[in-house]
Each structure stands twice: as C-alpha cells, then as structure tokens.
Design a protein around this motif. Structure first.
Motif, PDB file in Angstrom:
ATOM      1  N   VAL A   1      -3.972 -19.718  15.413  1.00 10.73           N
ATOM      2  CA  VAL A   1      -5.072 -18.844  15.837  1.00 10.73           C
ATOM      3  C   VAL A   1      -5.712 -19.297  17.147  1.00 10.73           C
ATOM      4  O   VAL A   1      -6.608 -18.644  17.648  1.00 10.73           O
ATOM      5  CB  VAL A   1      -6.176 -18.704  14.762  1.00 10.73           C
ATOM      6  N   ALA A   2      -5.248 -20.410  17.697  1.00 14.32           N
ATOM      7  CA  ALA A   2      -5.919 -20.982  18.867  1.00 14.32           C
ATOM      8  C   ALA A   2      -5.704 -20.149  20.127  1.00 14.32           C
ATOM      9  O   ALA A   2      -4.663 -19.517  20.306  1.00 14.32           O
ATOM     10  CB  ALA A   2      -5.395 -22.392  19.114  1.00 14.32           C
ATOM     11  N   ASP A   3      -6.714 -20.179  20.981  1.00 12.83           N
ATOM     12  CA  ASP A   3      -6.539 -19.655  22.333  1.00 12.83           C
ATOM     13  C   ASP A   3      -6.063 -20.752  23.272  1.00 12.83           C
ATOM     14  O   ASP A   3      -5.420 -20.489  24.280  1.00 12.83           O
ATOM     15  CB  ASP A   3      -7.865 -19.087  22.852  1.00 12.83           C
ATOM     16  N   ARG A   4      -6.446 -21.983  22.958  1.00 12.84           N
ATOM     17  CA  ARG A   4      -6.037 -23.146  23.744  1.00 12.84           C
ATOM     18  C   ARG A   4      -5.683 -24.256  22.763  1.00 12.84           C
ATOM     19  O   ARG A   4      -6.428 -24.478  21.804  1.00 12.84           O
ATOM     20  CB  ARG A   4      -7.184 -23.664  24.610  1.00 12.84           C
ATOM     21  N   ILE A   5      -4.597 -24.958  23.035  1.00 15.52           N
ATOM     22  CA  ILE A   5      -4.247 -26.098  22.192  1.00 15.52           C
ATOM     23  C   ILE A   5      -4.337 -27.358  23.043  1.00 15.52           C
ATOM     24  O   ILE A   5      -3.769 -27.413  24.148  1.00 15.52           O
ATOM     25  CB  ILE A   5      -2.825 -25.945  21.620  1.00 15.52           C
TER      26      ILE A   5
ATOM     27  N   ASP B   1     -15.942 -16.939  22.371  1.00 15.15           N
ATOM     28  CA  ASP B   1     -15.211 -17.156  23.617  1.00 15.15           C
ATOM     29  C   ASP B   1     -13.762 -17.486  23.315  1.00 15.15           C
ATOM     30  O   ASP B   1     -12.842 -16.953  23.936  1.00 15.15           O
ATOM     31  CB  ASP B   1     -15.856 -18.280  24.420  1.00 15.15           C
ATOM     32  N   GLY B   2     -13.570 -18.372  22.360  1.00 16.67           N
ATOM     33  CA  GLY B   2     -12.192 -18.712  22.052  1.00 16.67           C
ATOM     34  C   GLY B   2     -12.112 -19.840  21.044  1.00 16.67           C
ATOM     35  O   GLY B   2     -13.114 -20.447  20.672  1.00 16.67           O
ATOM     36  N   VAL B   3     -10.915 -20.074  20.598  1.00 16.57           N
ATOM     37  CA  VAL B   3     -10.663 -21.119  19.618  1.00 16.57           C
ATOM     38  C   VAL B   3      -9.834 -22.202  20.304  1.00 16.57           C
ATOM     39  O   VAL B   3      -8.776 -21.912  20.864  1.00 16.57           O
ATOM     40  CB  VAL B   3      -9.889 -20.571  18.402  1.00 16.57           C
ATOM     41  N   VAL B   4     -10.355 -23.423  20.278  1.00 15.59           N
ATOM     42  CA  VAL B   4      -9.633 -24.563  20.841  1.00 15.59           C
ATOM     43  C   VAL B   4      -9.167 -25.418  19.666  1.00 15.59           C
ATOM     44  O   VAL B   4      -9.973 -25.793  18.814  1.00 15.59           O
ATOM     45  CB  VAL B   4     -10.563 -25.397  21.756  1.00 15.59           C
ATOM     46  N   SER B   5      -7.884 -25.695  19.596  1.00 12.38           N
ATOM     47  CA  SER B   5      -7.378 -26.528  18.497  1.00 12.38           C
ATOM     48  C   SER B   5      -6.805 -27.821  19.066  1.00 12.38           C
ATOM     49  O   SER B   5      -6.043 -27.786  20.025  1.00 12.38           O
ATOM     50  CB  SER B   5      -6.264 -25.816  17.725  1.00 12.38           C
ATOM     51  N   THR B   6      -7.182 -28.932  18.453  1.00 13.90           N
ATOM     52  CA  THR B   6      -6.571 -30.200  18.833  1.00 13.90           C
ATOM     53  C   THR B   6      -5.370 -30.462  17.926  1.00 13.90           C
ATOM     54  O   THR B   6      -5.429 -30.222  16.719  1.00 13.90           O
ATOM     55  CB  THR B   6      -7.566 -31.369  18.698  1.00 13.90           C
ATOM     56  N   VAL B   7      -4.306 -30.937  18.533  1.00 11.78           N
ATOM     57  CA  VAL B   7      -3.131 -31.346  17.763  1.00 11.78           C
ATOM     58  C   VAL B   7      -2.771 -32.761  18.220  1.00 11.78           C
ATOM     59  O   VAL B   7      -2.674 -33.020  19.422  1.00 11.78           O
ATOM     60  CB  VAL B   7      -1.940 -30.390  17.987  1.00 11.78           C
ATOM     61  N   ASP B   8      -2.611 -33.623  17.270  1.00 11.18           N
ATOM     62  CA  ASP B   8      -2.334 -35.040  17.530  1.00 11.18           C
ATOM     63  C   ASP B   8      -0.859 -35.197  17.925  1.00 11.18           C
ATOM     64  O   ASP B   8       0.039 -34.881  17.143  1.00 11.18           O
ATOM     65  CB  ASP B   8      -2.653 -35.782  16.215  1.00 11.18           C
TER      66      ASP B   8
END
Ligand code: GTP
Length: 395
Positions: free
Chosen positions: A158-162, A131-138
């Motif tokens: 590469v994220a679809d959502r950050i 479905d997608g790649v979700v990346s967390t960024v602090d």
C-alpha cells in the motif's frame, strides 16, 4: 459528487513498516532537516515498552503518543480524536504551528484501516488530507519478513514510498534482490535506500495528488500508471490463473520473484523458518504472501458512465472489499468534460475529486489496482458489465 479543496488541508503521512525496520530512526533523521521543523508527529505505541516518543520528543515539540492500543484496530477512534485535538490546539495556538503530520504506526499495524480513517472521517477529511504512505523495509531482514508476515507484504503493497533501511549492514546482492521483490509487489512506489534514516524528505513527502509546488493536482506523479504498464510488459496483470497460486512462478505475475533464488540470503531465514520452509525452496512456496498481491492498470478509451462506475465499485467492494488494497484512478466520465479522480482503500472510497483540467492530452480513463488475489481477469469483466455495457477495456 462532492469536491474538496485540497489546498487548505494539512498533509498527513502514514509511516509504517515492520517491527524494528527503522521507522523511528527514519523519523528522527527526517525531523532534523530544517524543512521538517513544522511537523507534528503522532506515535502509536503498542505494548509496554515504548521509548520511541522519548527519542522523537527531542526533535519535535508537536508530539502525541497514543499508548493504549494498536492504531490499526482499537485506536481508529483515538486516531480521529488525536488528530482533531491536534488541529484544535493548533487553531488555539496551544501547540506550535505545524503544517504537516506524520503518523507512525506500530510495526504490526495493518496500514489500510489507518488510511481508511484518514479519508473516511468527515471531520478529518475537512482538515487533513492523506499525503501518502511511507513504508520502511529492513534490507537485512526484509526478505524473511516478507516471507513470514503477511502484514509486512501489505505494508509494502500500500506504500507510496518504500524506504529500504539498514543498507549499511545488508549484503548488497540481497539488497538488490529485495528491491526487485518490492518492485514486483508495488511497481509504482519508488524504493529509496537509506542507511540510518538518511534520506531527502522531498523524496518521501508530497506523494499525494495535490502538488504543493504548483498548487495543483499532479496526476501523473500520483497515479504512476506507467509503472504498472512496465510491469505488465514483463507479464504482470496477465495472470489468467489468478486463483491458482500453486503454480507460482509459471505465471507472468511472478516476474521479479525469480530473483529470490539467485541471491544469498539463506542465512536470514534461520530461526524464522516455518515447518514448510526449505530455504532455497522459497520460490516453490505456494503461500508466499506477495504471490497473492496483484498490481495492474486498466486503461479505457471510451468515456464511462459515472453511475456505472459507482455500481462497479459497489459490486467489487461487496464481493472483495477486504482484498482491494488500493485503487487510484483518473476517469473520463460521460457526465463531465473534466476528469474525475478516484482513490480507494479496501471498503472506503475517498470522495471523488473533479479536476479543473486534464493534466495532458491523454483523456483516457486509467485505473490502477493493488489487490490481494483479485486479478485483472476478475476485475475486467466486472468493469465491462457494470461500466461499459458493450465497450471494452484494454490493458
Ligand atoms: N545499521 C543500521 N541500523 C539501523 C538502521 N535503521 C535502524 N537501525 C537500528 O535498528 C533498530 C530498530 O530501529 P527502529 O528505528 O527503532 O525501528 P522501528 O521500526 O521504529 O522499531 P519498532 O518501533 O520497534 O517497530 C535500532 O537498533 C536502530 O538503531 C540503519 O539504517 N542501519
């Protein structure tokens, strides 16, 4: 050209993000939403202390912990087995029904091989879809992590959502600067601020080509080609000195990075700074990892030959596979009245999907690229050579 029926495959979201950036906090908060009840969670824990699963177990009955290694390297086979197993258990009724899977990676994981696994394994591909790649960024530490750790840049690229975490404790000006930097790394991914994981699941999931609401592919939302164009208007994709990173900010590509020296985040570098680090001199650092990331879109007016496109992709992957982080595109091919959608990560290409109709009146081919050091001046001539013969690609 094979075709998949996306409707029957379960969506898998990959949750990635640097160590301690708030993946587990986000996951816990997400799983509290009623709409997320039918979610299975696969957690990869690397290292001896793994408490994440204890926390998440409360929220999800469908939870698998893979604890023998890092999912991005040794565990690819295990990820395949884990997901297959989960699917079989679901079929046999041995686990509660679920209709979505979230794979949480370790903070050091390179997400690309995980995405490979998702799209390359034939059995997985028949049962699941990425479905997608979700990346967390602090928000508090992301800036220095992007400076110090290439994997954190890749996770954002590469994220679809950050999801920008810890906005409650970050300095607002630093948060803004980080958002700008993330937009420069990955123009198409929305950057969603979230304190303590408070974010609407709808903003994170269903990022893939298939739109469960309309039960049809939502190409515009998936490709987000206009985001790359906006960036290009600001100079992205026109970096004709793409091999020469020493000139950093003289290039259009560096738009957005300039903001790094406006804001007050010097305190964040502290103990993380390497020998070359001069805090306020970060903008001169030729080795900044995101200076290597290229994000651009190519639009081609004339229909293209499918075989030429395959030759182009083979050449590109052979020469620079490891540096092609992500490619997505909708193609107008000579051989088909209907558009063909392509999607690749590094060496792997998802089987092309032929859509039943054009999403709108714009029948041009559009390809978006997120690469490491492979700029449009490299890709465009290759594209012309293999795909277009005497045609021309325009940005
Ligand atoms: N103030 C604040 N703290 C947060 C937020 N999100 C996470 N934290 C804290 O940050 C720390 C790390 O959060 P985790 O959710 O464990 O991060 P993670 O990415 O899962 O960590 P690893 O699995 O070790 O890579 C914990 O102490 C969290 O309570 C946030 O939005 N605000």
């Amino acid at each position: 050209m094979s075709e998949h029926a996306p409707a029957i495959r379960l969506p898998v979201s990959v949750l990635t993000g640097f160590l301690g950036s708030g993946k587990t906090t986000l996951l816990q908060a997400l799983l509290r939403h009623p709409g997320m009840a039918r979610t299975a969670v696969v957690i990869n824990e690397f290292g001896e202390v793994g408490l994440d699963h204890l926390l998440v177990a409360k929220a999800s009955e469908n939870m698998v912990v893979m604890d023998s290694g890092c999912v991005c390297c040794t565990m690819r086979g295990d990820l395949v087995n884990t997901l297959r197993d989960l699917f079989l258990k679901r079929v046999r009724g041995e686990v509660p029904e679920f209709d979505r899977v979230i794979v949480e990676t370790t903070g050091l994981a390179d997400p690309a091989p995980i995405i490979h696994t998702m799209i390359a394994d034939p059995l997985l591909a028949a049962r699941f879809r990425l479905d997608g790649v979700v990346s967390t960024v602090d928000a508090a530490h992301g800036m220095s992590q992007l400076d110090q750790h290439p994997e954190s840049v890749k996770q954002a690229a590469v994220a679809d959502r950050i999801v920008l975490t810890k906005t409650d404790v970050a300095v607002p000006t630093a948060t803004l600067a980080l958002m700008k930097r993330l937009e420069a790394i990955n123009p198409a991914a929305p950057v969603i601020p979230a304190a303590h994981g408070q974010v609407d699941p709808d903003a994170l999931f269903n990022a893939g080509l298939y739109n469960p609401a309309t039960k049809s592919p939502d190409v515009a939302r998936w490709l987000k080609e206009e985001a790359y164009r906006d960036e290009q208007q600001h100079g992205h994709g026109h970096d004709h000195h793409h091999h020469d990173h020493d000139h950093g900010h003289e290039h259009g590509h560096e738009h957005g990075h300039d903001h790094d020296h406006d804001h007050d985040h010097d305190h964040e570098y502290g103990e993380h700074c390497g020998p070359d680090c001069g805090h306020e001199h970060h903008h001169h650092d030729a080795n900044r990892h995101d200076d290597h990331i290229r994000a651009f879109c190519m639009v081609v007016d004339e229909p293209i030959r499918w075989n030429g496109f395959v030759d182009f992709m083979e050449a590109l992957i052979t020469l620079r596979g490891a540096d092609i982080l992500r490619i997505k595109g909708i193609l107008n091919v000579v051989e088909s009245e209907m558009p063909v959608v392509v999607h690749g990560v590094q060496h792997m290409f998802h089987p092309p999907v032929r859509l039943e109709a054009w999403p709108d009146d714009d029948h041009r081919s559009k390809l978006v690229f997120i690469t490491r050091d492979v700029g449009q001046p490299v890709i465009e001539p290759m594209f012309r050579q293999f795909v277009q013969g005497e045609g021309s690609a325009t940005a």
